[in-house]
Scaffold this motif. Structure first.
Motif, PDB file in Angstrom:
ATOM      1  N   SER A 134       0.822  -1.215   0.000  1.00  6.81           N
ATOM      2  CA  SER A 134       0.000   0.000   0.000  1.00  6.81           C
ATOM      3  C   SER A 134       0.855   1.264   0.000  1.00  6.81           C
ATOM      4  N   ALA A 135       2.101   1.163   0.446  1.00  7.56           N
ATOM      5  CA  ALA A 135       2.987   2.333   0.450  1.00  7.56           C
ATOM      6  C   ALA A 135       3.340   2.763  -0.970  1.00  7.56           C
ATOM      7  N   PHE A 136       3.233   1.852  -1.937  1.00  4.43           N
ATOM      8  CA  PHE A 136       3.606   2.155  -3.315  1.00  4.43           C
ATOM      9  C   PHE A 136       2.444   2.698  -4.145  1.00  4.43           C
ATOM     10  N   GLY A 137       1.241   2.697  -3.585  1.00  3.50           N
ATOM     11  CA  GLY A 137       0.102   3.270  -4.288  1.00  3.50           C
ATOM     12  C   GLY A 137      -0.089   2.676  -5.668  1.00  3.50           C
ATOM     13  N   ASN A 138      -0.193   3.551  -6.673  1.00  3.40           N
ATOM     14  CA  ASN A 138      -0.432   3.100  -8.044  1.00  3.40           C
ATOM     15  C   ASN A 138       0.740   2.329  -8.635  1.00  3.40           C
ATOM     16  N   LEU A 139       1.893   2.415  -7.987  1.00  2.00           N
ATOM     17  CA  LEU A 139       3.081   1.756  -8.517  1.00  2.00           C
ATOM     18  C   LEU A 139       3.226   0.314  -8.050  1.00  2.00           C
ATOM     19  N   LYS A 140       2.341  -0.158  -7.172  1.00  3.59           N
ATOM     20  CA  LYS A 140       2.531  -1.490  -6.608  1.00  3.59           C
ATOM     21  C   LYS A 140       2.462  -2.587  -7.667  1.00  3.59           C
ATOM     22  N   ASP A 141       1.735  -2.330  -8.771  1.00  2.00           N
ATOM     23  CA  ASP A 141       1.652  -3.332  -9.826  1.00  2.00           C
ATOM     24  C   ASP A 141       2.969  -3.496 -10.577  1.00  2.00           C
ATOM     25  N   THR A 142       3.884  -2.552 -10.417  1.00  2.00           N
ATOM     26  CA  THR A 142       5.179  -2.644 -11.100  1.00  2.00           C
ATOM     27  C   THR A 142       6.214  -3.409 -10.274  1.00  2.00           C
ATOM     28  N   LEU A 143       5.897  -3.730  -9.023  1.00  2.00           N
ATOM     29  CA  LEU A 143       6.837  -4.466  -8.180  1.00  2.00           C
ATOM     30  C   LEU A 143       6.849  -5.937  -8.562  1.00  2.00           C
ATOM     31  N   LEU A 172      12.608   0.879 -12.201  1.00  5.41           N
ATOM     32  CA  LEU A 172      13.013   2.280 -12.080  1.00  5.41           C
ATOM     33  C   LEU A 172      12.513   3.141 -13.232  1.00  5.41           C
ATOM     34  N   GLU A 173      12.360   2.558 -14.412  1.00  2.00           N
ATOM     35  CA  GLU A 173      11.851   3.346 -15.534  1.00  2.00           C
ATOM     36  C   GLU A 173      10.435   3.832 -15.260  1.00  2.00           C
ATOM     37  N   ASP A 210       5.977  -8.540  15.945  1.00  2.00           N
ATOM     38  CA  ASP A 210       5.594  -8.668  17.354  1.00  2.00           C
ATOM     39  C   ASP A 210       6.854  -8.482  18.190  1.00  2.00           C
ATOM     40  N   ASP A 211       6.772  -8.790  19.462  1.00  4.77           N
ATOM     41  CA  ASP A 211       7.914  -8.560  20.349  1.00  4.77           C
ATOM     42  C   ASP A 211       9.112  -9.441  20.024  1.00  4.77           C
ATOM     43  N   HIS A 212       8.894 -10.486  19.236  1.00  2.00           N
ATOM     44  CA  HIS A 212       9.977 -11.437  18.973  1.00  2.00           C
ATOM     45  C   HIS A 212      10.383 -11.526  17.506  1.00  2.00           C
ATOM     46  N   LEU A 213       9.656 -10.859  16.635  1.00  6.98           N
ATOM     47  CA  LEU A 213       9.899 -11.053  15.209  1.00  6.98           C
ATOM     48  C   LEU A 213       9.950  -9.736  14.454  1.00  6.98           C
ATOM     49  N   ILE A 214      10.998  -9.562  13.675  1.00  9.99           N
ATOM     50  CA  ILE A 214      11.154  -8.430  12.766  1.00  9.99           C
ATOM     51  C   ILE A 214      11.408  -8.985  11.362  1.00  9.99           C
ATOM     52  N   VAL A 215      10.657  -8.499  10.381  1.00  9.50           N
ATOM     53  CA  VAL A 215      10.829  -8.916   8.993  1.00  9.50           C
ATOM     54  C   VAL A 215      11.542  -7.805   8.229  1.00  9.50           C
ATOM     55  N   VAL A 216      12.554  -8.181   7.453  1.00 12.47           N
ATOM     56  CA  VAL A 216      13.313  -7.226   6.648  1.00 12.47           C
ATOM     57  C   VAL A 216      12.849  -7.297   5.194  1.00 12.47           C
ATOM     58  N   VAL A 217      12.612  -6.134   4.605  1.00  8.69           N
ATOM     59  CA  VAL A 217      12.271  -6.018   3.190  1.00  8.69           C
ATOM     60  C   VAL A 217      13.462  -5.400   2.461  1.00  8.69           C
ATOM     61  N   GLU A 218      13.912  -6.066   1.398  1.00  8.47           N
ATOM     62  CA  GLU A 218      15.031  -5.560   0.618  1.00  8.47           C
ATOM     63  C   GLU A 218      14.528  -5.048  -0.721  1.00  8.47           C
ATOM     64  N   LEU A 219      14.880  -3.804  -1.050  1.00  9.04           N
ATOM     65  CA  LEU A 219      14.502  -3.186  -2.312  1.00  9.04           C
ATOM     66  C   LEU A 219      15.646  -3.367  -3.306  1.00  9.04           C
ATOM     67  N   LEU A 220      15.336  -3.971  -4.447  1.00  7.21           N
ATOM     68  CA  LEU A 220      16.346  -4.330  -5.429  1.00  7.21           C
ATOM     69  C   LEU A 220      16.048  -3.660  -6.771  1.00  7.21           C
ATOM     70  N   ARG A 221      17.047  -3.600  -7.624  1.00  2.19           N
ATOM     71  CA  ARG A 221      16.880  -3.068  -8.976  1.00  2.19           C
ATOM     72  C   ARG A 221      17.815  -3.807  -9.909  1.00  2.19           C
ATOM     73  N   ASP A 222      17.523  -3.736 -11.202  1.00  2.00           N
ATOM     74  CA  ASP A 222      18.416  -4.328 -12.182  1.00  2.00           C
ATOM     75  C   ASP A 222      19.726  -3.546 -12.216  1.00  2.00           C
ATOM     76  N   SER A 256      20.977   5.292  -4.745  1.00  3.21           N
ATOM     77  CA  SER A 256      19.909   6.129  -4.224  1.00  3.21           C
ATOM     78  C   SER A 256      18.886   6.426  -5.304  1.00  3.21           C
ATOM     79  N   ILE A 257      17.624   6.389  -4.905  1.00  2.00           N
ATOM     80  CA  ILE A 257      16.533   6.672  -5.828  1.00  2.00           C
ATOM     81  C   ILE A 257      15.822   7.960  -5.447  1.00  2.00           C
ATOM     82  N   ASN A 258      15.678   8.195  -4.166  1.00  4.36           N
ATOM     83  CA  ASN A 258      14.950   9.364  -3.688  1.00  4.36           C
ATOM     84  C   ASN A 258      15.790  10.048  -2.615  1.00  4.36           C
ATOM     85  N   GLY A 259      16.754  10.851  -3.048  1.00  5.38           N
ATOM     86  CA  GLY A 259      17.648  11.478  -2.082  1.00  5.38           C
ATOM     87  C   GLY A 259      18.400  10.414  -1.309  1.00  5.38           C
ATOM     88  N   GLU A 260      18.481  10.573  -0.008  1.00  3.63           N
ATOM     89  CA  GLU A 260      19.137   9.597   0.847  1.00  3.63           C
ATOM     90  C   GLU A 260      18.131   8.705   1.566  1.00  3.63           C
TER      91      GLU A 260
END
Length: 302
Positions: free
Chosen positions: A29-38, A72-73, A113-125, A136-140
């Motif tokens: 949901s953070a990507f809005g209209n762009l989520k279909d490109t992921l 990225l395009e 939760d108190d015991h679990l953290i999930v990491v999301v990695e953003l990748l590109r070609d 960097s894609i959006n500043g820092e």
């Protein structure tokens, strides 16, 4: 620097994999209209490529993180990306610290939760850039890690409707997930295996090749991609890596190589005989796949 992942199947659980799926849907949901490109890649993909169907298809070991490829395009042509960092933070994500303590803007983590953290990695070609470099894609605030041939997933992907509870009790959400198809997944995993030789990469490879259909059907999927004429360098690099790490050559027998050994070690074995059995199976499966691909296409590896 990536976190150290479990070295065997016993280190993964269905609960953690489910949390990764919830994190994925929460992030979309953070990507809005762009989520279909992921495009989803990595260890969550076999959950969708080879859905559990006992006794023929056992459950995949699972995953402990989420990997997505950004187009990225498409991102550059719109303005939605300008607020991506704020949107991620609003959904409870924060940048993951490197080993030196500084936050990595291509790795975002979400407390489940108190015991679990999930990491999301953003990748590109990677394109003409050095693989393994964060750009960097959006500043820092946001960046993406360059991965060789990750762009094949823009064309070679599958879709699946997924329903899960969002994190923080935000309700049930249904999303269309787009993820690497069988050839794209195997190519990217083979390249990863070639570089880092992780047991999980070898196990993911063998699981998908084994359970995505008959070996004949899997070879047909590769043949169709080869005959399309697209991404031929990626196909060559991926299948060459697969051959190097799993198959017989002048240097060693296939079952002795790092691919089959890593696969066997990930599964765990009760003694040397079972270990060798797993190694022989993995080497034979990959050898058989490459032979069928060649027969169907005359695609030749060095």
């Amino acid at each position: 620097m990536a976190d150290i992942k479990p070295r065997s199947a016993s280190g993964y659980s269905s609960d953690v994999t489910q949390a990764c799926e919830q994190t994925l849907l929460t992030m979309l949901s953070a990507f809005g209209n762009l989520k279909d490109t992921l495009r989803l890649v990595g260890g969550l993909v076999p959950r969708y490529l080879t859905p559990e169907a006992h006794p023929e298809v056992p459950a995949h070991a699972g995953t402990s993180d989420v990997d997505v490829v950004l187009n990225l395009e498409v991102l550059a042509s719109g303005d939605e990306y300008a607020t991506l960092a704020e949107q991620l933070k609003a959904r409870g994500f924060e940048r993951t610290p490197n080993r030196d303590g500084r936050p990595a803007s291509w790795r975002w983590r979400r407390k489940v939760d108190d015991h679990l953290i999930v990491v999301v990695e953003l990748l590109r070609d990677a394109g003409d850039l050095q693989p393994g470099r964060a750009v960097s894609i959006n500043g820092e605030e946001v960046s993406a890690m360059c991965i060789k041939h990750a762009g094949i997933t823009a064309d070679w992907f599958c879709e699946k409707t997924v329903t899960a509870h969002l994190l923080d009790g935000k309700g049930v959400s249904t999303e269309q997930i787009r993820f690497a198809d069988v050839p794209a997944f195997v190519i990217l995993k083979a390249l990863a295996m070639n570089q880092r030789q992780e047991p999980k990469d070898a196990a993911d490879l063998i699981h998908v090749i084994r359970y995505a259909g008959t070996l004949e059907e899997v070879a047909e999927l590769f043949a169709a991609r080869i005959q399309s004429g697209k991404h031929q360098n990626a196909m060559l690099d991926g299948l060459t890596a697969l051959k190097l790490r799993f198959c017989d050559d002048e240097y060693a027998q296939g079952f002795e190589k790092v691919g089959p050994v890593a696969y066997a070690q990930f599964l765990g074995a009760d003694g040397d005989e079972e270990l060798i059995g797993y190694q022989l199976y993995a080497a034979s499966l990959v050898e058989g796949l490459l032979k069928l691909i060649h027969e169907k296409t005359t695609f030749t590896l060095p």
